[in-house]
Design a protein around this motif. Structure first.
Motif, mmCIF file in Angstrom:
data_model
loop_
_atom_site.group_PDB
_atom_site.id
_atom_site.type_symbol
_atom_site.label_atom_id
_atom_site.label_comp_id
_atom_site.label_asym_id
_atom_site.label_seq_id
_atom_site.Cartn_x
_atom_site.Cartn_y
_atom_site.Cartn_z
ATOM 1 N N GLY A 112 -23.638 1.512 -2.984
ATOM 2 C CA GLY A 112 -22.715 1.194 -1.893
ATOM 3 C C GLY A 112 -23.438 0.789 -0.617
ATOM 4 O O GLY A 112 -23.233 1.376 0.436
ATOM 5 N N THR A 113 -24.266 -0.253 -0.689
ATOM 6 C CA THR A 113 -25.083 -0.643 0.454
ATOM 7 C C THR A 113 -24.329 -1.502 1.457
ATOM 8 O O THR A 113 -23.212 -1.956 1.210
ATOM 9 C CB THR A 113 -26.310 -1.456 0.007
ATOM 10 O OG1 THR A 113 -25.842 -2.738 -0.476
ATOM 11 C CG2 THR A 113 -27.094 -0.753 -1.062
ATOM 12 N N VAL A 149 -14.618 -6.510 5.076
ATOM 13 C CA VAL A 149 -14.427 -6.196 3.661
ATOM 14 C C VAL A 149 -15.672 -5.516 3.093
ATOM 15 O O VAL A 149 -15.568 -4.627 2.234
ATOM 16 C CB VAL A 149 -14.060 -7.474 2.868
ATOM 17 C CG1 VAL A 149 -15.231 -8.430 2.735
ATOM 18 C CG2 VAL A 149 -13.524 -7.116 1.482
ATOM 19 N N ALA A 150 -16.860 -5.866 3.581
ATOM 20 C CA ALA A 150 -18.091 -5.217 3.113
ATOM 21 C C ALA A 150 -18.085 -3.734 3.458
ATOM 22 O O ALA A 150 -18.440 -2.885 2.621
ATOM 23 C CB ALA A 150 -19.308 -5.904 3.721
ATOM 24 N N ALA A 151 -17.693 -3.410 4.686
ATOM 25 C CA ALA A 151 -17.662 -2.012 5.105
ATOM 26 C C ALA A 151 -16.662 -1.209 4.278
ATOM 27 O O ALA A 151 -16.938 -0.067 3.879
ATOM 28 C CB ALA A 151 -17.325 -1.929 6.591
ATOM 29 N N LEU A 152 -15.510 -1.797 3.999
ATOM 30 C CA LEU A 152 -14.492 -1.097 3.213
ATOM 31 C C LEU A 152 -14.970 -0.854 1.782
ATOM 32 O O LEU A 152 -14.830 0.250 1.244
ATOM 33 C CB LEU A 152 -13.193 -1.917 3.209
ATOM 34 C CG LEU A 152 -12.354 -1.873 4.482
ATOM 35 C CD1 LEU A 152 -11.180 -2.846 4.381
ATOM 36 C CD2 LEU A 152 -11.834 -0.458 4.737
ATOM 37 N N PHE A 175 -20.734 -6.962 -4.957
ATOM 38 C CA PHE A 175 -19.691 -7.846 -4.444
ATOM 39 C C PHE A 175 -20.314 -8.905 -3.544
ATOM 40 O O PHE A 175 -21.246 -8.629 -2.773
ATOM 41 C CB PHE A 175 -18.655 -7.062 -3.647
ATOM 42 C CG PHE A 175 -17.599 -6.417 -4.504
ATOM 43 C CD1 PHE A 175 -16.482 -7.127 -4.915
ATOM 44 C CD2 PHE A 175 -17.727 -5.099 -4.911
ATOM 45 C CE1 PHE A 175 -15.508 -6.540 -5.713
ATOM 46 C CE2 PHE A 175 -16.763 -4.490 -5.704
ATOM 47 C CZ PHE A 175 -15.645 -5.222 -6.105
ATOM 48 N N ALA A 176 -19.761 -10.118 -3.643
ATOM 49 C CA ALA A 176 -20.197 -11.219 -2.786
ATOM 50 C C ALA A 176 -18.969 -12.008 -2.349
ATOM 51 O O ALA A 176 -17.901 -11.924 -2.964
ATOM 52 C CB ALA A 176 -21.172 -12.132 -3.519
ATOM 53 N N ALA A 177 -19.134 -12.762 -1.281
ATOM 54 C CA ALA A 177 -18.072 -13.620 -0.749
ATOM 55 C C ALA A 177 -18.600 -15.046 -0.650
ATOM 56 O O ALA A 177 -19.816 -15.265 -0.701
ATOM 57 C CB ALA A 177 -17.631 -13.129 0.634
#
Length: 357
Positions: A328-329, A302-305, A288-290
């Protein structure tokens, strides 16, 4: 003419008048003010303005952009994460497919999003070598995308027809590479296209194993497998799920996995290192990226979730069934992987002069 009358002033009174005149001068008043100020306790500094309370996020539905069709591996991963992410955020999470250019159209849409409610699920090529392969790609993976979490990794499986000329039916991996060296450029290998990980990975394998098959691009992995079954190809790197299905059906043989050791996704298949191919480690992955413009606190949230959701037992099991070994890094972990793969794959691109068509 009368003279003014001068009234004599006693000495003590005259001295008092002089002192009074002196202390009323501006200089004296300033001195008194300084002394008075020095004697008073220092004034407390003004209290800083209260920090603005963080803006509630999300305030509307969140989009996950996927650059591949519905039902594809990246799409399945995005939808697996979307449902628990929606529950955690208290807002709908919508998966939107923007298909084309090997996922780069979707990646570009993420890079240019400015609503602070858009993220993307991408494959490694979109976040590493896209611009190296094609300078016309409209986004820069390093500058325009913010890493959130590496979700899953998977080796590819070097696969070949069950029977082919020059390869004994009982050949192991070492014997297969001997046959491949003997075949030279009369052999060919298939991939889903120029610049894909399968293409770059096989070119790297050629340099590590002294084989020289010719590249033949196809629209996708299923077409590559079909071409091998028809005898048009002698070898190909396939995703584990597709490779295993054909191997179990007795139609293809698995030579080895491209990871440095055996993979839990295909535990019965040896690594290429066991066949004597050293300094070779290749995996496909999704992440995933933003947009890089998304505020850092939102990125962190959102990264932590996403990382926590990916590592939860239920989601981990679903992703494993889809062919992914869950990681899940943190954002930093993904950034490190991007740097390593950019260096590795970028080196092959430069060495072989690979350009996207």
């Amino acid at each position: 003419m009368s003279r003014p009358v001068v009234v004599p002033v006693p000495r003590r009174a005259a001295l008092a008048l002089a002192i009074a005149a002196l202390t009323s001068s501006p200089w004296a008043l300033a001195q008194q003010a300084q002394q008075s100020s020095a004697q008073k306790p220092a004034a407390k500094p003004a209290a800083p303005a209260a920090a603005a309370a963080p803006v509630a996020w999300p305030t509307k539905p969140v989009r996950i952009i996927v650059g591949f069709p519905a039902g594809s591996s990246p799409d399945l991963t995005a939808r697996t994460i979307a449902e628990p992410l929606s529950k955690a955020l208290g807002q709908p999470v919508i998966v939107e497919n923007k298909v084309g250019a090997g996922g780069n159209i979707g990646a570009d849409a993420v890079a240019k999003a400015r609503d602070d409610h858009t993220i993307g699920l991408m494959i490694n090529g979109n976040m590493t070598i896209a611009k190296m392969l094609n300078p016309a790609v409209p986004y820069d993976p390093i500058k325009d995308l913010a890493p959130l979490s590496l979700i899953g990794t998977s080796p590819l499986v070097l696969t070949a027809p069950v029977s082919q000329p020059g390869v004994p039916a009982t050949a192991d991996a070492r014997e297969f590479f001997v046959a491949a060296r003997n075949g030279g450029d009369k052999w060919s290998y298939g991939t889903p296209g120029v610049g894909t990980v399968g293409h770059i990975g096989t070119e790297l394998l050629k340099s590590r194993s002294n084989i020289n098959p010719v590249h033949v691009p196809y629209p996708g992995y299923p077409q590559v497998a079909t071409a091998m079954l028809g005898g048009q190809l002698q070898m190909a790197l396939l995703p584990p799920a597709l490779a295993q299905a054909q191997v179990k059906a007795g139609k293809l043989r698995a030579i080895g996995v491209t990871s440095s050791g055996r993979s839990p996704l295909v535990p019965d298949v040896p690594s290429l290192a066991e066949a004597g191919i050293t300094n070779y480690n290749l995996e496909i992955w999704n992440a995933f990226a933003a947009p890089a413009t998304m505020p850092k606190p939102i990125q962190a949230k959102v990264a932590a979730l996403i990382s926590e959701i990916a590592r939860s037992p239920d989601v981990r099991s679903k992703l494993f069934q889809q062919g992914w070994q869950v990681v899940g890094t943190s954002p930093e972990g993904l950034a490190n992987r991007i740097k390593a793969d950019t260096n590795l794959l970028g080196g092959v691109i430069a060495m072989r002069g690979i350009k996207a068509e």
